[in-house]
Enzyme design. Structure first.
Site, mmCIF file in Angstrom:
data_model
loop_
_atom_site.group_PDB
_atom_site.id
_atom_site.type_symbol
_atom_site.label_atom_id
_atom_site.label_comp_id
_atom_site.label_asym_id
_atom_site.label_seq_id
_atom_site.Cartn_x
_atom_site.Cartn_y
_atom_site.Cartn_z
ATOM 1 N N CYS A 9 0.809 -1.223 0.000
ATOM 2 C CA CYS A 9 0.000 0.000 0.000
ATOM 3 C C CYS A 9 0.840 1.270 0.000
ATOM 4 O O CYS A 9 0.547 2.229 -0.740
ATOM 5 C CB CYS A 9 -0.953 -0.001 1.200
ATOM 6 S SG CYS A 9 -0.138 -0.354 2.777
ATOM 7 N N HIS B 259 -3.325 6.313 4.584
ATOM 8 C CA HIS B 259 -1.909 6.495 4.915
ATOM 9 C C HIS B 259 -1.418 7.851 4.404
ATOM 10 O O HIS B 259 -1.860 8.336 3.346
ATOM 11 C CB HIS B 259 -1.065 5.415 4.243
ATOM 12 C CG HIS B 259 -1.246 4.042 4.796
ATOM 13 N ND1 HIS B 259 -1.970 3.758 5.922
ATOM 14 C CD2 HIS B 259 -0.753 2.846 4.355
ATOM 15 C CE1 HIS B 259 -1.937 2.457 6.166
ATOM 16 N NE2 HIS B 259 -1.198 1.873 5.210
#
Length: 331
Positions: free
Chosen positions: A128, A240
Site C-alpha cells: 500500500c 496512509h
C-alpha cells in the site's frame, strides 16, 4: 466474465465488493471464497445474495476468468496453482510473489503494460505505501529522472486489517473508561501513540515494510532509484500519509511539479497552504485518488523537492489498484 474474490470477508475483500458494485464492469458471475471461519456468510452484490464458499484444492476456478485474492501470503502460495491451473488470472494482494522475476508488479498509472506479461498467470498488487508513492513519483519522473527518494510514512490502523482498526477503537474506549488497553495487533498501545515499527526488522535494521518501498519502487518504475524509508504506525483509522523528499537529475521548480501533479492520472493536487488546504486522512478516507500537497523546494538539496501525499490504504492502496489491473487486462 466470471470473477472470484478470495478472502471475501476481510477488509480488502469487502472493499473489492464495494468497488465492483460501483464500477461498470460486465460481470456475469461473481464467486466468493473464504476460510472455514467465513464460509456460509452471505453478501449482496447487484441485487443478488452471494454465499461465501470454502476455498479448497479442487476445480472451483475452472470457469473463472479473474481471481482477486486477498487472503494472506501463505494462502496465496498454497492455492496459486489451484487458482491458475485452468487459465484463471490471479491478481494477488499479498507479498507472496511481488519480487518474483516472472510475476509482474503493477500500478496501472505507472506500468500498465507489465500486466500483460504474466507467464504464471499471476499479477502482484504492490504494498500500500509503495502504490501511493509511485503514483505520485511517476508524475515527476516524466519531467526528470528521480535519483533518490527519502520517505517517512504515517500509516493508519487499516494497514493492519479490520481487527487492528477495531483494536484502536477499543483502546480509546478502554482508556476513556480508565481501563488497561488491549494490545494484540500492534507491538504497543497505538491510541495516543506512534509506533516506528511496521512488520519485522531485517538484518540491516530496516523493517520489511521499509525494504518493500525500496525494492518494489525500483521494480514498478523500472528504475535504479534509491529509496530510504521510515514507516510509522499512527492512531488514524484509515488512509496512509507520506512525507516524501526526492532528488532529480535536473532541478525541478515548484511550478513544474504542481503542473505535473495536476495533470497526472490518479492524482489530485491539494496545495494551497496559505488557506490551509492540504491532504489529510480525515478527508481522504473512502476516496480513490492519491492526494498531493505541501510541494516545496528541498532546502538541503539543490535538485530536491519535497511534498506530502495521502491516500486511502484499503482503496487505492489495495482493492482499487487490483480492480484497475483487472480493467487494464480487459482493455
Amino acid at each position: 466474465m466470471k470473477i472470484a474474490i478470495v478472502g471475501a470477508s476481510g477488509a480488502v475483500g469487502q472493499e473489492f465488493l464495494k468497488i465492483l458494485e460501483e464500477r461498470p464492469l460486465p460481470i456475469d458471475r461473481l464467486v466468493l471464497f473464504g476460510s472455514e471461519r467465513s464460509t456460509g456468510r452471505t453478501y449482496r452484490f447487484r441485487g443478488q445474495e452471494l454465499t461465501v464458499k470454502l476455498l479448497q484444492h479442487n476445480d472451483d476456478f475452472k470457469e473463472i476468468d479473474f481471481a482477486l485474492v486477498s487472503a494472506g501470503a501463505g494462502t496465496s502460495r498454497e492455492y496459486a496453482e489451484t487458482i491458475t491451473r485452468h487459465g484463471t488470472i490471479m491478481i494477488d494482494n499479498s507479498s507472496a510473489f511481488r519480487m518474483d522475476a516472472d510475476v509482474p508488479l503493477v500500478v496501472p498509472e505507472v506500468n500498465p503494460d507489465d500486466a500483460r506479461q504474466a507467464p504464471r498467470r499471476i499479477i502482484a498488487n504492490p504494498n500500500c505505501t509503495t502504490i501511493q508513492m509511485v503514483v505520485a513519483l511517476q508524475a515527476l519522473e516524466r519531467l526528470s529522472h528521480i535519483r533518490r527518494v527519502r520517505v517517512a510514512s504515517y500509516q493508519s490502523a487499516s494497514g493492519a486489517g479490520a481487527a487492528a482498526m477495531a483494536e484502536l477503537e477499543r483502546q480509546h474506549a478502554q482508556l476513556s473508561a480508565g481501563e488497561e488497553p488491549t494490545v494484540e495487533k500492534f507491538a504497543f498501545q497505538l491510541a495516543y501513540n506512534v509506533i516506528p515499527h511496521i512488520d519485522v526488522f531485517t538484518d540491516n535494521d530496516y523493517t520489511k515494510e521499509e525494504m518493500k518501498m525500496f525494492n518494489e519502487t525500483r521494480k514498478i518504475m523500472h528504475s535504479d532509484v534509491q529509496v530510504s524509508a521510515t514507516c510509522v504506525r499512527v492512531p488514524v483509522m484509515r488512509a496512509h500519509s507520506e512525507s516524501i523528499w526526492i532528488e532529480t537529475e535536473r532541478p525541478l521548480s515548484v511550478e513544474e511539479a504542481r503542473a505535473a501533479f495536476a495533470a497526472a492520472p490518479g492524482v489530485v493536487l491539494t496545495d494551497n497552504p496559505a488557506n490551509k488546504q492540504y491532504p489529510m486522512p480525515l478527508f481522504v478516507a473512502g476516496h480513490d485518488p492519491v492526494y498531493v500537497g505541501r510541494i516545496r523546494k528541498d532546502l538541503a538539496c539543490d535538485n530536491g523537492l519535497t511534498f506530502w501525499c495521502v491516500s486511502d490504504q484499503i482503496r487505492k492502496g489495495a482493492a482499487l489498484n487490483a480492480v484497475q489491473i483487472l480493467e487494464t487486462l480487459m482493455k
